[in-house]
Design a protein around this motif. Structure first.
Motif, PDB file in Angstrom:
ATOM      1  N   ALA A  18      35.789  36.260  16.424  1.00  9.36           N
ATOM      2  CA  ALA A  18      35.980  34.817  16.474  1.00  9.36           C
ATOM      3  C   ALA A  18      36.852  34.345  15.314  1.00  9.36           C
ATOM      4  N   HIS A  19      36.955  35.139  14.268  1.00 14.08           N
ATOM      5  CA  HIS A  19      37.789  34.807  13.117  1.00 14.08           C
ATOM      6  C   HIS A  19      39.043  35.667  13.123  1.00 14.08           C
ATOM      7  N   ALA A  20      40.061  35.217  12.431  1.00 13.58           N
ATOM      8  CA  ALA A  20      41.339  35.934  12.415  1.00 13.58           C
ATOM      9  C   ALA A  20      41.190  37.335  11.830  1.00 13.58           C
ATOM     10  N   THR A  21      40.358  37.483  10.822  1.00 10.68           N
ATOM     11  CA  THR A  21      40.219  38.805  10.211  1.00 10.68           C
ATOM     12  C   THR A  21      39.637  39.813  11.198  1.00 10.68           C
ATOM     13  N   GLY A  22      38.713  39.390  12.034  1.00 12.12           N
ATOM     14  CA  GLY A  22      38.151  40.283  13.037  1.00 12.12           C
ATOM     15  C   GLY A  22      39.184  40.693  14.067  1.00 12.12           C
ATOM     16  N   ASP A  23      40.051  39.748  14.435  1.00 16.24           N
ATOM     17  CA  ASP A  23      41.111  40.061  15.378  1.00 16.24           C
ATOM     18  C   ASP A  23      42.106  41.038  14.768  1.00 16.24           C
ATOM     19  N   TYR A  24      42.448  40.830  13.510  1.00 13.90           N
ATOM     20  CA  TYR A  24      43.329  41.784  12.820  1.00 13.90           C
ATOM     21  C   TYR A  24      42.661  43.151  12.706  1.00 13.90           C
TER      22      TYR A  24
END
Length: 135
Positions: free
Chosen positions: A100-106
């Protein structure tokens, strides 16, 4: 007689290439280690392991085998390329994914990049093992 010796030598190289490729997939760099390419083995293990662990530390998602969507299946095959890191992902990443956060997507992308990088090293180990030109 020379032709049979050449064919037998080619089979031995083919077997070594396959063994190096399988070993390199299971543990990144192991195929190069079997081929006595010490520095490449260390660099590949550290690079693939670093990408995989960074992706998991960022709480990236790891795709499972039961994907219904085509892109999820591609993500599964990319993640599966990381070898042992894929199978240990749930033990390394205790908190679970947080995409749900950008860091998780990265993190998801980094883990997939680790798998794809490892698949490239597997192809190189296969080529060297079967007698290809070492670069």
């Amino acid at each position: 007689m020379d032709e049979t010796m050449t064919k037998e030598a080619g089979k031995g190289n083919q077997r070594m290439g396959i063994a190096a490729a399988i070993a390199g997939w299971v543990v990144p760099g192991l195929g190069h280690l079997l081929l006595r390419r010490w520095s490449k083995a260390a660099v590949y293990f550290l690079c693939v392991g670093g990408l995989a662990c960074a992706g998991l530390a960022m709480r990236g998602g790891v795709f499972g085998a039961g994907a219904e969507d085509l892109f999820d299946r591609l993500g599964f095959f990319a993640d599966l390329g990381a070898g042992v890191f894929y199978f240990l992902a749930h033990q390394i990443q205790v908190a679970g994914p947080d995409v749900a956060h950008a860091t998780g997507d990265y993190g998801t992308r980094l883990f997939a990049a680790a798998g794809m990088l490892n698949l490239l090293t597997v192809l190189e180990a296969y080529d060297i093992g079967r007698g290809g030109e070492a670069r």
